[in-house]
Design an enzyme around this catalytic site. Structure first.
Site, PDB file in Angstrom:
ATOM      1  N   ASP A  33      10.959  23.632  38.207  1.00 21.83           N
ATOM      2  CA  ASP A  33      11.921  22.583  37.901  1.00 21.83           C
ATOM      3  C   ASP A  33      11.773  21.424  38.878  1.00 21.83           C
ATOM      4  O   ASP A  33      11.893  20.259  38.504  1.00 21.83           O
ATOM      5  CB  ASP A  33      13.352  23.124  38.001  1.00 21.83           C
ATOM      6  CG  ASP A  33      13.611  24.193  36.962  1.00 21.83           C
ATOM      7  OD1 ASP A  33      12.677  24.490  36.184  1.00 21.83           O
ATOM      8  OD2 ASP A  33      14.728  24.723  36.937  1.00 21.83           O
ATOM      9  N   GLU A  35       9.136  20.390  40.348  1.00 18.13           N
ATOM     10  CA  GLU A  35       7.979  19.573  40.015  1.00 18.13           C
ATOM     11  C   GLU A  35       8.280  18.666  38.816  1.00 18.13           C
ATOM     12  O   GLU A  35       7.904  17.501  38.781  1.00 18.13           O
ATOM     13  CB  GLU A  35       6.792  20.480  39.709  1.00 18.13           C
ATOM     14  CG  GLU A  35       5.491  19.739  39.781  1.00 18.13           C
ATOM     15  CD  GLU A  35       4.310  20.701  39.776  1.00 18.13           C
ATOM     16  OE1 GLU A  35       3.231  20.283  39.409  1.00 18.13           O
ATOM     17  OE2 GLU A  35       4.519  21.892  40.124  1.00 18.13           O
ATOM     18  N   TYR A  36       9.001  19.234  37.847  1.00 15.41           N
ATOM     19  CA  TYR A  36       9.414  18.457  36.677  1.00 15.41           C
ATOM     20  C   TYR A  36      10.261  17.265  37.132  1.00 15.41           C
ATOM     21  O   TYR A  36      10.025  16.131  36.729  1.00 15.41           O
ATOM     22  CB  TYR A  36      10.201  19.352  35.715  1.00 15.41           C
ATOM     23  CG  TYR A  36      10.636  18.661  34.449  1.00 15.41           C
ATOM     24  CD1 TYR A  36       9.831  18.677  33.311  1.00 15.41           C
ATOM     25  CD2 TYR A  36      11.848  17.984  34.385  1.00 15.41           C
ATOM     26  CE1 TYR A  36      10.228  18.044  32.143  1.00 15.41           C
ATOM     27  CE2 TYR A  36      12.255  17.346  33.219  1.00 15.41           C
ATOM     28  CZ  TYR A  36      11.444  17.381  32.099  1.00 15.41           C
ATOM     29  OH  TYR A  36      11.837  16.752  30.952  1.00 15.41           O
ATOM     30  N   SER A  82      24.462  21.863  -0.216  1.00 11.51           N
ATOM     31  CA  SER A  82      25.034  23.011   0.495  1.00 11.51           C
ATOM     32  C   SER A  82      24.465  24.281  -0.127  1.00 11.51           C
ATOM     33  O   SER A  82      23.525  24.224  -0.921  1.00 11.51           O
ATOM     34  CB  SER A  82      26.554  22.974   0.461  1.00 11.51           C
ATOM     35  OG  SER A  82      27.003  22.826  -0.825  1.00 11.51           O
ATOM     36  N   GLU A 114      17.100  34.028   7.274  1.00  8.34           N
ATOM     37  CA  GLU A 114      17.350  33.353   8.553  1.00  8.34           C
ATOM     38  C   GLU A 114      18.817  33.466   8.927  1.00  8.34           C
ATOM     39  O   GLU A 114      19.668  33.504   8.063  1.00  8.34           O
ATOM     40  CB  GLU A 114      17.062  31.845   8.413  1.00  8.34           C
ATOM     41  CG  GLU A 114      15.734  31.536   7.817  1.00  8.34           C
ATOM     42  CD  GLU A 114      15.563  30.043   7.520  1.00  8.34           C
ATOM     43  OE1 GLU A 114      16.480  29.259   7.803  1.00  8.34           O
ATOM     44  OE2 GLU A 114      14.498  29.701   7.005  1.00  8.34           O
ATOM     45  N   ASP A 118      26.115  28.424  12.865  1.00  9.04           N
ATOM     46  CA  ASP A 118      27.407  27.792  12.644  1.00  9.04           C
ATOM     47  C   ASP A 118      27.537  26.569  13.545  1.00  9.04           C
ATOM     48  O   ASP A 118      28.188  26.602  14.578  1.00  9.04           O
ATOM     49  CB  ASP A 118      28.510  28.815  12.955  1.00  9.04           C
ATOM     50  CG  ASP A 118      29.841  28.367  12.403  1.00  9.04           C
ATOM     51  OD1 ASP A 118      29.869  27.368  11.657  1.00  9.04           O
ATOM     52  OD2 ASP A 118      30.851  29.016  12.718  1.00  9.04           O
ATOM     53  N   ARG A 137      25.010  15.197   8.162  1.00  7.01           N
ATOM     54  CA  ARG A 137      24.894  15.508   6.749  1.00  7.01           C
ATOM     55  C   ARG A 137      25.850  14.627   5.928  1.00  7.01           C
ATOM     56  O   ARG A 137      25.547  14.224   4.809  1.00  7.01           O
ATOM     57  CB  ARG A 137      25.237  16.983   6.539  1.00  7.01           C
ATOM     58  CG  ARG A 137      25.279  17.403   5.109  1.00  7.01           C
ATOM     59  CD  ARG A 137      25.381  18.912   5.011  1.00  7.01           C
ATOM     60  NE  ARG A 137      25.432  19.311   3.632  1.00  7.01           N
ATOM     61  CZ  ARG A 137      26.552  19.480   2.945  1.00  7.01           C
ATOM     62  NH1 ARG A 137      27.714  19.261   3.513  1.00  7.01           N
ATOM     63  NH2 ARG A 137      26.513  19.847   1.683  1.00  7.01           N
ATOM     64  N   GLU A 177      20.152  22.565  12.547  1.00  7.60           N
ATOM     65  CA  GLU A 177      21.541  22.745  12.932  1.00  7.60           C
ATOM     66  C   GLU A 177      21.677  22.526  14.440  1.00  7.60           C
ATOM     67  O   GLU A 177      20.981  23.169  15.227  1.00  7.60           O
ATOM     68  CB  GLU A 177      21.955  24.180  12.565  1.00  7.60           C
ATOM     69  CG  GLU A 177      23.428  24.398  12.482  1.00  7.60           C
ATOM     70  CD  GLU A 177      24.025  24.043  11.120  1.00  7.60           C
ATOM     71  OE1 GLU A 177      23.330  23.437  10.257  1.00  7.60           O
ATOM     72  OE2 GLU A 177      25.209  24.361  10.927  1.00  7.60           O
ATOM     73  N   TYR A 229      15.456  24.287  10.320  1.00  8.92           N
ATOM     74  CA  TYR A 229      15.291  25.295   9.275  1.00  8.92           C
ATOM     75  C   TYR A 229      14.679  24.774   7.978  1.00  8.92           C
ATOM     76  O   TYR A 229      14.612  25.504   7.001  1.00  8.92           O
ATOM     77  CB  TYR A 229      16.615  25.993   8.978  1.00  8.92           C
ATOM     78  CG  TYR A 229      17.760  25.047   8.671  1.00  8.92           C
ATOM     79  CD1 TYR A 229      17.769  24.275   7.520  1.00  8.92           C
ATOM     80  CD2 TYR A 229      18.833  24.938   9.537  1.00  8.92           C
ATOM     81  CE1 TYR A 229      18.813  23.408   7.250  1.00  8.92           C
ATOM     82  CE2 TYR A 229      19.893  24.087   9.272  1.00  8.92           C
ATOM     83  CZ  TYR A 229      19.868  23.325   8.127  1.00  8.92           C
ATOM     84  OH  TYR A 229      20.888  22.466   7.869  1.00  8.92           O
ATOM     85  N   LYS A 317      27.348  35.612   3.540  1.00 10.92           N
ATOM     86  CA  LYS A 317      28.300  35.339   4.622  1.00 10.92           C
ATOM     87  C   LYS A 317      28.765  36.617   5.314  1.00 10.92           C
ATOM     88  O   LYS A 317      28.875  37.670   4.683  1.00 10.92           O
ATOM     89  CB  LYS A 317      29.530  34.632   4.040  1.00 10.92           C
ATOM     90  CG  LYS A 317      29.211  33.310   3.370  1.00 10.92           C
ATOM     91  CD  LYS A 317      29.067  32.196   4.348  1.00 10.92           C
ATOM     92  CE  LYS A 317      30.435  31.664   4.674  1.00 10.92           C
ATOM     93  NZ  LYS A 317      30.374  30.344   5.296  1.00 10.92           N
ATOM     94  N   CYS A 411      55.906  32.928  40.575  1.00  9.78           N
ATOM     95  CA  CYS A 411      54.826  33.844  40.206  1.00  9.78           C
ATOM     96  C   CYS A 411      55.429  35.156  39.699  1.00  9.78           C
ATOM     97  O   CYS A 411      56.242  35.770  40.396  1.00  9.78           O
ATOM     98  CB  CYS A 411      53.933  34.096  41.410  1.00  9.78           C
ATOM     99  SG  CYS A 411      52.728  35.401  41.091  1.00  9.78           S
ATOM    100  N   CYS A 434      48.681  36.903  47.098  1.00  8.16           N
ATOM    101  CA  CYS A 434      49.373  37.502  45.942  1.00  8.16           C
ATOM    102  C   CYS A 434      48.526  38.681  45.440  1.00  8.16           C
ATOM    103  O   CYS A 434      47.325  38.525  45.183  1.00  8.16           O
ATOM    104  CB  CYS A 434      49.524  36.452  44.848  1.00  8.16           C
ATOM    105  SG  CYS A 434      50.005  37.117  43.257  1.00  8.16           S
TER     106      CYS A 434
HETATM  107  S1  IVH Z   1      19.168  25.796   4.428  1.00  3.72           S
HETATM  108  C1  IVH Z   1      19.412  23.095   0.718  1.00  3.72           C
HETATM  109  N1  IVH Z   1      19.162  27.316   6.546  1.00  3.72           N
HETATM  110  O1  IVH Z   1      24.458  25.794   6.118  1.00  3.72           O
HETATM  111  C2  IVH Z   1      19.867  24.154   1.625  1.00  3.72           C
HETATM  112  N2  IVH Z   1      21.078  25.990   6.117  1.00  3.72           N
HETATM  113  O2  IVH Z   1      25.986  25.608   3.492  1.00  3.72           O
HETATM  114  C3  IVH Z   1      19.761  23.686   2.996  1.00  3.72           C
HETATM  115  N3  IVH Z   1      22.821  26.199   7.788  1.00  3.72           N
HETATM  116  O3  IVH Z   1      24.639  22.361   5.670  1.00  3.72           O
HETATM  117  C4  IVH Z   1      20.328  24.622   3.932  1.00  3.72           C
HETATM  118  N4  IVH Z   1      21.766  27.625   9.077  1.00  3.72           N
HETATM  119  O4  IVH Z   1      24.095  23.140   7.963  1.00  3.72           O
HETATM  120  C5  IVH Z   1      19.844  26.428   5.806  1.00  3.72           C
HETATM  121  N5  IVH Z   1      18.999  28.671   8.408  1.00  3.72           N
HETATM  122  C6  IVH Z   1      19.681  27.793   7.667  1.00  3.72           C
HETATM  123  C7  IVH Z   1      20.967  27.355   8.040  1.00  3.72           C
HETATM  124  C8  IVH Z   1      21.634  26.455   7.224  1.00  3.72           C
HETATM  125  C9  IVH Z   1      22.867  26.916   8.907  1.00  3.72           C
HETATM  126  C10 IVH Z   1      23.917  25.336   7.308  1.00  3.72           C
HETATM  127  C11 IVH Z   1      23.454  23.932   7.020  1.00  3.72           C
HETATM  128  C12 IVH Z   1      23.988  23.583   5.671  1.00  3.72           C
HETATM  129  C13 IVH Z   1      24.915  24.685   5.378  1.00  3.72           C
HETATM  130  C14 IVH Z   1      24.857  24.991   3.913  1.00  3.72           C
END
Ligand code: IVH
Length: 670
Positions: A33, A35-36, A82, A114, A118, A137, A177, A229, A317, A411, A434
């Site tokens: 670090d 050196e960086y 989505s 994958e 979140d 987005r 993400e 992703y 989910k 307290c 305490c």
């Molecule tokens: S693919 C067209 N891969 O989930 C589909 N989304 O509900 C594109 N997210 O807005 C999404 N991890 O923010 C994809 N490994 C992953 C993800 C991922 C989180 C989120 C992403 C998206 C939301 C979709």
């Protein structure tokens, strides 16, 4: 201008890009670090002296840009859709059947699974290899332009890596993400509470709030990370599968999640989900499910998308980590720094497989802000290893019998007076003796990340403090079997074990020792940085706040707190007392530590800047060996003034002969 200057600037930029990538993306640094930091400093100085050579792609420009009034919106060239949600195995099997039907395929479909991160979705736009825009987005069709903010994320390449096999495309839109890891989130919230700012509800909100700062200098201070992703629009890059896309992104310099499971069948997808839902609580970041994607690109094309989501992917989910329950009572705990923390006692409720019966309410202001009353029905969240917390009150369930709660005026443990300093939301018990504070301090001291004393658990510490056998850290090192064996639930065997564990704990790495001291604002992470920077306890102890502040990631509040701690006479005595107890602080192994590992040296003649003995010590410390006689196994003969017969022997055997300067070079002094 001296032509060597643009050359050097270029060299530094390339080097820093590369080292940044190795550190943040590959997690496999090549240089220290320090050196960086030296390279960065040199670049900053050269750029300041030669503004005409400035470049928006310079790695020196990750620190934030001038604030903006408001964000511009930008249309995504392809909508950011989505995902459809699945909640059980049947939903996933149904998804697989539907895919086969549309594609008219009888055999197995291959998927890539994958973690569903979140965080906050972003799009990064690269033109001719350079990051030119980054957007949120938004509503899926257009988002906010947050380029300066995204540039501060170290794992976002400002330039694509042009590997030989992998010519970078002219246009590349990368989607990913942005998130904040759980421990960084905890720290961020602790800092906010200290500064009297409302804490973020969860890491996702913290990431979103940080990305939407009008002043990117604020964003630069937030611990944002990213996993990518997928892609939006891309030119000249056709790849046969989603997994190939991810690998190509990795080669171009992006970070992809290490838990991705490429090319699996639907049965394996379901297995993988089970595995991931168990792992999720132990991951350093929040995930809320698993995304299952059809791997073959031609299949994805054929499947297409509805107006809302692609048909080739589904989000499986996880079960909710939030549940509703009732606040039965509120009481107050006293922490190791004397902070009074209100805690809600709940009707026990299972959240994500674990029974929760208490939740932190943080402080008085938080109770007021959320208007939490005894008897309220509340939404409780358990996020990983973070202490469960009350997210909000379900006010529609109020019956009018709920009781408001006020923090005590003294307290609850020792009855001493409590204070609330200006600009702080915490109320503290002023009595450092305490019993509650003493207990908590010692628990912290003996805990895993600190002295890690096996067997010296919370219950035993409570007992020892109550029996007045422990008052300070140093008392731990004076415990003996006679005292211990007479305690509740303790025999001579366990007593002996504890004494042994205490003995073993005495040799402690510097970072853990610093952490053990329980200095305000100094958690494991900061302790690690301090140990790495200051190298010895002596150096840290005497460091001035101005010096501390120059350390990366150490702000003024932290610096002041450290200096204050060591400035107090009482603390100096505590430390001395411990040293008398036989503690040995081990220096933190530096990456340099093994620089000479496996190398055998022989020294001959007088060295100029160090004695042979000093040279030997340093070679040892760097993992090398010093031997008295030259043999075929000798790697280097170090020759000083008036060498002896060893020189001749080395020449005969063809051993490499080096001088003192070369030795210093090998030791990293150069
Ligand atoms: S693919 C067209 N891969 O989930 C589909 N989304 O509900 C594109 N997210 O807005 C999404 N991890 O923010 C994809 N490994 C992953 C993800 C991922 C989180 C989120 C992403 C998206 C939301 C979709």
């Amino acid at each position: 201008m001296d032509p060597s200057i643009p050359k050097r600037i270029n060299e530094l930029r390339q080097g820093l890009h590369r080292h940044n990538y190795r550190y943040y993306v590959l997690d496999d640094p090549e240089i220290s670090d320090a050196e960086y930091d030296r390279m960065m400093q040199e670049l900053i100085e050269l750029e300041a002296r030669h503004p005409e050579l400035s470049s928006p792609d310079s790695p020196s420009l990750r620190v934030g840009a001038p604030p903006v009034e408001k964000f511009e919106t930008i249309e995504h060239s392809l909508p950011m859709l989505s995902l459809e949600n699945g909640f059980n195995d049947d939903d996933i099997m149904e998804f697989d059947r539907r895919i086969k039907k549309i594609l008219n395929v009888e055999g197995e479909i291959i998927y890539t699974a994958e973690p569903k991160l979140d965080g906050v979705a972003v799009e990064l736009v690269y033109e001719n290899s350079r990051l030119v825009a980054a957007a949120t987005r938004g509503d899926g069709f257009s988002g906010e332009l947050i380029t300066p903010n995204v540039r501060t994320i170290q794992a976002v390449p400002l330039m694509l890596h042009n590997t030989k096999e992998n010519k970078a495309p002219l246009l590349l839109e990368v989607r990913g993400e942005v998130y904040i890891a759980k421990d960084a989130f905890k720290r961020l919230n602790e800092e906010r509470l200290e500064e009297n700012l409302p804490p973020f509800a969860n890491p996702r909100n913290a990431a979103a709030g940080s990305l939407r700062q009008l002043d990117s200098k604020v964003t630069a201070k937030r611990p944002l990370e990213i996993f990518v992703y997928g892609v939006g629009q891309v030119t000249d890059l056709t790849l046969a599968s989603h997994w190939d896309v991810l690998l190509a992104l990795r080669d171009l310099g992006f970070k992809i999640n290490p838990l991705i499971r490429p090319k699996i069948t639907i049965r394996e997808v379901i297995e993988c989900y089970k595995d991931l839902s168990e792992k999720r609580h132990f991951l350093p970041y929040d995930i809320d499910g698993m995304v299952v994607k059809v791997d073959r690109s031609d299949y994805q094309q054929r499947l297409g998308a509805t107006s809302r989501s692609p048909r080739w992917a589904i989000a499986y989910k996880f079960k909710a980590i939030q549940e509703t329950t009732r606040v039965v009572n509120i009481d107050v705990q006293v922490g190791r720094t004397g902070t009074l923390t209100p805690v809600a006692h709940l009707d026990p409720i299972k959240i994500g497989g674990v029974t929760v019966s208490r939740a932190t309410l943080h402080n008085e202001d938080e109770i007021k802000r959320k208007d939490i009353r005894i008897g309220d029905t509340v939404l409780v969240q358990r996020a990983g290893d973070v202490i469960p917390e009350v997210v909000k009150v379900i006010t529609s369930k109020r019956k009018g019998e709920e009781k408001t709660f006020n923090m005590p005026r003294s307290c609850p443990v020792c009855k001493s007076s409590v204070v609330r300093s200006e600009n702080e939301s915490a109320i503290r018990c002023v009595n450092t003796s305490c019993p509650a504070q003493v207990k908590e301090r010692i628990k912290h001291f003996a805990s895993k990340g600190a002295f890690d004393i096996d067997g010296l658990g919370d219950k035993l510490i409570d007992q020892l403090v109550e029996k007045k056998l422990l008052h300070s850290y140093a008392d731990i090192f004076r415990l003996n079997e006679d005292v211990l064996k007479d305690l509740e639930r303790m025999g001579s065997k366990s007593a002996a074990n504890i004494v042994q564990a205490v003995e073993r704990s005495k040799a402690i790495p510097l970072n853990r020792f610093i952490y053990a001291l329980g200095i305000r604002h100094v958690g494991e992470h900061v302790a690690g940085i301090l140990a790495k920077t200051f190298k010895s306890f002596e150096n840290l102890k005497t460091a001035k706040p101005e010096k501390l502040e120059t350390v990366h990631e150490i702000g003024p509040a932290v610096a002041q707190s450290i200096a204050d701690f060591f400035g107090q006479h009482e603390n100096q005595e505590i430390v001395e007392d411990m040293m008398d107890g036989g503690i040995r602080i081990l220096e933190v192994p530096d990456r340099k530590q093994n620089m000479l590992s496996g190398k055998t040296f022989v020294l001959t003649g007088a060295l100029e800047t160090m004695t042979r003995d000093e040279a030997k010590k340093r070679i040892d410390a760097l993992g090398g060996t010093v031997s008295g006689a030259v043999s075929r196994n000798t790697d280097y003969l170090v020759v000083g003034a008036s060498p002896g017969s060893k020189l001749k022997k080395a020449e005969e055997l063809g051993v490499e002969i080096i001088d003192e300067n070369k030795l210093k070079g090998l030791m990293g002094d150069g």
